[in-house]
Design an enzyme around this catalytic site. Structure first.
Site, PDB file in Angstrom:
ATOM      1  N   TYR A 175       0.877  -1.080  -0.008  1.00 25.03           N
ATOM      2  CA  TYR A 175      -0.028  -0.170   0.072  1.00 25.03           C
ATOM      3  C   TYR A 175       0.850   1.359  -0.014  1.00 25.03           C
ATOM      4  O   TYR A 175       1.940   1.375   0.315  1.00 25.03           O
ATOM      5  CB  TYR A 175      -0.878   0.157   1.269  1.00 25.03           C
ATOM      6  CG  TYR A 175      -1.651  -1.260   1.784  1.00 25.03           C
ATOM      7  CD1 TYR A 175      -2.414  -2.089   0.536  1.00 25.03           C
ATOM      8  CD2 TYR A 175      -1.588  -1.774   2.806  1.00 25.03           C
ATOM      9  CE1 TYR A 175      -3.213  -3.025   0.907  1.00 25.03           C
ATOM     10  CE2 TYR A 175      -2.354  -2.954   3.072  1.00 25.03           C
ATOM     11  CZ  TYR A 175      -3.173  -3.652   1.999  1.00 25.03           C
ATOM     12  OH  TYR A 175      -3.722  -4.779   2.420  1.00 25.03           O
ATOM     13  N   ASP A 284      -1.687   8.358 -10.182  1.00 26.39           N
ATOM     14  CA  ASP A 284      -1.969   6.916  -9.937  1.00 26.39           C
ATOM     15  C   ASP A 284      -1.840   6.429 -11.195  1.00 26.39           C
ATOM     16  O   ASP A 284      -1.632   6.684 -12.497  1.00 26.39           O
ATOM     17  CB  ASP A 284      -3.258   6.754  -9.508  1.00 26.39           C
ATOM     18  CG  ASP A 284      -4.420   7.134 -10.181  1.00 26.39           C
ATOM     19  OD1 ASP A 284      -4.397   6.980 -11.363  1.00 26.39           O
ATOM     20  OD2 ASP A 284      -5.351   7.721  -9.685  1.00 26.39           O
TER      21      ASP A 284
END
Length: 503
Positions: A175, A284
């Site tokens: 993560y 992203d």
């Protein structure tokens, strides 16, 4: 086989796939800019040995090609990854053996599982240096900021390790974490991920959640942690299956968690349920900046590391990126599992340019009308990671699904949009997909690019042009005789055919 980061770096250097950079560089934007150019060109891994404001080296682009992904998994060719997929498929849905050979194969897999069991290291190299409490300063780490619109510096390739406070079952995930202060970071995870589930369970029991971050681990362990296959095995066991032997684990200095003993850095901290800070925006994998979201705050109180540690990092963005190379390798691992779930599927491919999951090309051995549509629908529900696949293109098994020229030809010559395209509206979707009219809810499209049969069509289908087999064999034999032996036909430059690939 390399079983830690340093061993893999040494392997890359021996194979001419590592470039050491001694010039002073900045971890703010500059490292990512250099790496991005190298990724676009399929260049070597990079080791920055002189980073502004830090005494630690930075490794990046280690998994920037599929070839290097294979090396980290002790393989040479992507096709070998399917053998691993066959092993995992057998574990996922074991079947009673009908032959002695099948029983032997299953016995070998069970033996591999036994070999994959993690071991314990009581004097781990990851704890050669210990920094605690007020002495801990996360700014000493060469954390990168990849894009100018990013909110801050980040950790991207850290293994985030948590544990269920009731069952003791550990979860290992990859993560993103954002630096918030000299001893705090926010962790960005989806609500369905294991770490988020553990945090909810800790909140229900009125406890803090212990969190360990392992930085600079064997890339094979990162591949195992990134494998979302629904098999009831721990990530440590997965890594052992991938590598052929168990991962050596060590107990944290201040937490009741186990971490890879040969990691370069270990960060130890806790999350108090309900304590959050804004996280983002960040670039992203979709190729855009994401939004700002309140995310759990991790308070760190201890950092341990090896002597002269190496900080491993990467970043997301429009492909090619390291995450795309990892996805291509995982695609090969999924293939046998998908075949087991949907028997008519012969092969499938998730193109990197489609973000490695937005579009799928599947080939089938077509036997009856409507089979392509059935295969597309079955694909979407076969594995959880295919839920967000937006486009599914189904072709005949003769089409090389990894050759875009053949796929485009099949679509152009075999598809009537009024008959062969179907759309499923308002289905659950990726919240990062800004193309959706409603965030989290979007449509998906199936395209039947197979050869049609009655009653899909009421006229005779054309016969595909093929060379005369005898003449083709003769030309193969006489190729050197023609004086053409120096021409390598398998090395095709797509730019010669009107494409404009960046060199």
């Amino acid at each position: 086989m390399a079983r830690d980061l340093r061993g893999f770096i040494k392997q890359l250097e021996q194979r001419g796939q590592l470039k050491r950079i001694t010039t002073l560089v900045d971890s703010d934007l500059e490292i990512a800019e250099i790496s991005n150019r190298m990724l676009q060109a399929g260049g070597p891994a990079l080791l920055f040995e002189n980073v502004k404001g830090s005494k630690f080296s930075v490794a990046i682009n280690l998994m920037g090609t599929v070839e290097r992904i294979c090396w980290c998994m002790n393989m040479e060719q992507p096709q070998e990854l399917e053998k691993l997929g066959e092993k995992l498929a057998l574990l996922q849905q074991p079947k009673p053996p009908k032959k002695i050979s099948q029983a032997i194969d299953f016995g070998k897999v069970l033996f591999d599982v036994l070999k994959a069991k993690p071991g314990r290291d009581f004097f781990p190299s990851c704890q050669q240096v210990i920094i605690e409490k007020e002495e801990l300063d996360l700014n000493s780490l060469p954390l990168i900021r990849p894009y100018p619109g990013d909110a801050g510096k980040i950790i991207t390739l850290g293994l985030v390790i948590t544990k269920d406070c009731e069952t003791g079952t550990a979860n290992v995930g990859v993560y993103r974490l954002q630096l918030q202060s000299n001893n705090t970071m926010t962790v960005h995870w989806l609500s369905i991920r294991g770490g988020a589930r553990h945090l909810r369970k800790a909140a229900e029991n009125g406890k803090k959640l212990e969190v360990a971050i392992a930085l600079g681990v064997d890339p094979l362990i990162i591949m195992a942690a990134a494998t979302p296959i629904p098999v009831d095995l721990s990530e440590w066991l997965f890594a052992g299956l991938y590598g052929g032997s168990g991962v050596q684990l060590a107990k944290c200095k201040t937490l009741d968690l186990e971490v890879p003993a040969d990691a370069e850095f270990i960060l130890e901290g806790t999350i108090t349920p309900g304590e959050v800070l804004p996280d983002g925006p960040f670039g992203d994998h979709m190729g855009y900046y994401g939004g700002v979201e309140d995310s759990p705050l991790v308070r760190f109180h201890c950092m341990t590391h090896r002597r002269d540690p190496i900080y491993l990092t990467t970043f997301s963005g429009r492909p090619p990126k390291e995450e795309a190379m990892m996805a291509i390798a995982l695609n090969r691992i999924y293939t046998p599992i998908l075949r087991q779930q949907v028997s008519e599927i012969r092969d499938f491919f998730l193109p990197m340019e489609a973000l490695s999951y937005k579009a799928a090309i599947i080939s089938i051995d077509k036997a009856y009308p409507g089979q392509a549509r059935r295969a597309a629908l079955a694909f979407w529900s076969a594995l959880p990671q295919f839920t967000y696949t937006k486009f599914v293109i189904v072709v005949d098994q003769e089409i090389n699904i990894r050759d875009p020229r053949q796929v485009v030809w099949a679509i152009s010559s075999k598809v009537d949009p009024s008959r062969d395209v179907f759309i499923l509206p308002e289905t659950p979707f990726d919240t990062l997909d800004f193309a959706c009219e409603k965030i989290g809810l979007g449509g998906r499209m199936g395209i039947d690019a197979t050869t049609k049969m009655y009653p899909e069509t009421d006229h005779e289908w054309g016969k595909t042009l093929e060379s005369d087999a005898d003449i083709a064999a003769m030309v193969d034999r006489r190729w050197d005789e023609y004086g053409l032996g120096d021409i390598i036909l398998t090395e095709v430059d797509p730019n010669l055919f009107g494409y404009d690939f960046i060199r």
